[in-house]
Design an enzyme around this catalytic site. Structure first.
Site, PDB file in Angstrom:
ATOM      1  N   ARG A 126       0.859  -1.204  -0.087  1.00 35.90           N
ATOM      2  CA  ARG A 126      -0.175   0.092   0.016  1.00 35.90           C
ATOM      3  C   ARG A 126       0.818   1.192  -0.048  1.00 35.90           C
ATOM      4  NH1 ARG A 126      -3.903   2.312   4.651  1.00 35.90           N
ATOM      5  NH2 ARG A 126      -4.395   4.193   4.019  1.00 35.90           N
ATOM      6  N   LEU A 127       0.673   2.337  -1.017  1.00 33.11           N
ATOM      7  CA  LEU A 127       1.342   3.431  -1.180  1.00 33.11           C
ATOM      8  C   LEU A 127       1.601   4.198  -0.114  1.00 33.11           C
ATOM      9  CD1 LEU A 127       0.716   5.149  -4.374  1.00 33.11           C
ATOM     10  CD2 LEU A 127       2.952   4.083  -3.780  1.00 33.11           C
ATOM     11  N   ALA A 128       0.456   4.440   0.889  1.00 35.52           N
ATOM     12  CA  ALA A 128       0.713   5.584   1.931  1.00 35.52           C
ATOM     13  C   ALA A 128       1.615   4.970   3.050  1.00 35.52           C
ATOM     14  CB  ALA A 128      -0.634   5.671   2.309  1.00 35.52           C
ATOM     15  N   LYS A 129       1.806   3.815   3.040  1.00 35.72           N
ATOM     16  CA  LYS A 129       2.454   3.069   4.035  1.00 35.72           C
ATOM     17  C   LYS A 129       3.837   3.036   3.772  1.00 35.72           C
ATOM     18  CE  LYS A 129      -1.024   1.053   6.643  1.00 35.72           C
ATOM     19  NZ  LYS A 129      -1.448   2.031   7.811  1.00 35.72           N
ATOM     20  N   ARG A 130       4.418   3.392   2.725  1.00 32.95           N
ATOM     21  CA  ARG A 130       5.740   3.164   2.332  1.00 32.95           C
ATOM     22  C   ARG A 130       6.491   4.693   2.703  1.00 32.95           C
ATOM     23  NH1 ARG A 130       7.082  -0.263  -1.924  1.00 32.95           N
ATOM     24  NH2 ARG A 130       8.814   0.967  -2.252  1.00 32.95           N
TER      25      ARG A 130
END
Ligand code: GLU
Length: 288
Positions: free
Chosen positions: A252-256
């Site tokens: 998941r993008l936001a977690k990166r």
């Protein structure tokens, strides 16, 4: 029958730079409005006074304009409407549906650990209801002594009042509201006279939002919003919880930590069309 005009919104919190996931969500809402010849609104959700920053708000406006989005002015900013949220909170208080909660985070954790079998929602253990059992006299004494307190919804009473509820989502279909997975949610925090749930429910209704689009990570919040809409006599919008953008490795993008901000891509000379194309390619992967 007159069909209702479609109004959608993108409602970011100005607590950091916008990244690709935000851009996808904003484009999703804007497109849903455009397809229905409706209106796309932007709303700034800045009730968290400790984390919201004017410079992030300014950057949000600039980044979204750069992407080609536009919206009617003035943009609604939640911190300008605390009195209004307080009025809606009073309606619930007068209905006997709330109670003050003096617990600290630590006390709640200790209570849950001691209970051994605390009920859980999707975001972890639910509030164990400690302050629900305080007598009116004890609660008044603690308030009188200046102890900080939040206001919680008495979910059992609320559910008795609303009866069974549902909401309709374009991807998930008819979803039955599960109050037991929400628990006694916070309506007003210790530091501000509202919470995310109360402010969003009130604003979506007052701004005439007829289609709420947002990431599927907020699907569970909609259970709470349907309950609040019903208790406050507010209209029920339609919902479309979209998939979350994932990178090629499926994360998941936001977690990166390295998730690219729109600003850094812009500063590196990327054009908005390229950003949009990249989002579209990732959205294709996310929904595949
Ligand atoms: N302000 C919320 C966020 O940035 C979104 C709220 C919503 O779309 O309901 O996560």
């Amino acid at each position: 029958m007159l069909s209702e005009r479609t109004v959608t919104r993108f409602a970011p919190s100005p607590t950091g730079p916008l990244h690709l996931g935000h851009a996808y969500s904003a484009l999703f809402a804007a497109r849903a409005a455009a397809e229905a010849d409706g209106t796309f609104l932007l709303r700034i959700e800045d009730i968290d006074r400790g984390r919201a920053r004017p410079e992030f708000e300014q950057a949000i406006l600039e980044d979204l304009s750069w992407l080609g989005l536009s919206w009617p002015e003035p943009v609604r900013r939640q911190s300008d409407h605390f009195d209004l949220y307080r009025d809606f909170l009073h309606m619930l208080e007068e209905g006997g549906l709330t109670y003050p909660c003096f617990c600290t985070r630590k006390e709640i954790q200790a209570e849950i650990a001691g209970a051994g079998h605390a009920p859980h929602g999707p975001d972890g253990p639910l509030y164990p209801g400690t302050c629900k059992h305080l007598s009116a006299r004890d609660a008044a004494a603690r308030r009188g002594a200046g102890a900080p307190f939040a206001i919680r919804l008495h979910m059992d009473k609320a559910t008795r009042m609303t009866g069974p509820l549902h909401f309709t989502d374009a991807r998930f279909g008819t979803v039955a509201v599960e109050p037991e997975s929400c628990g006694d949610i916070v309506l007003a925090r210790k530091d501000v006279p509202t919470s995310y749930h109360l402010a969003v429910t009130v604003d979506d209704a007052l701004q005439g939002v007829s289609l709420v689009t947002r990431g599927e990570d907020l699907l569970h919040a909609t259970h709470i919003h349907r309950i609040l809409q019903t208790l406050l006599g507010l209209p029920e919008p339609a919902y479309h919880h979209h998939p979350l953008l994932k990178d090629t490795d499926g994360q998941r993008l936001a977690k990166r930590a390295d998730s690219a901000s729109l600003r850094s891509m812009r500063d590196a000379g990327t054009r908005p069309e390229e950003v949009i194309a990249r989002i579209e390619a990732m959205a294709h992967t996310a929904s595949a």
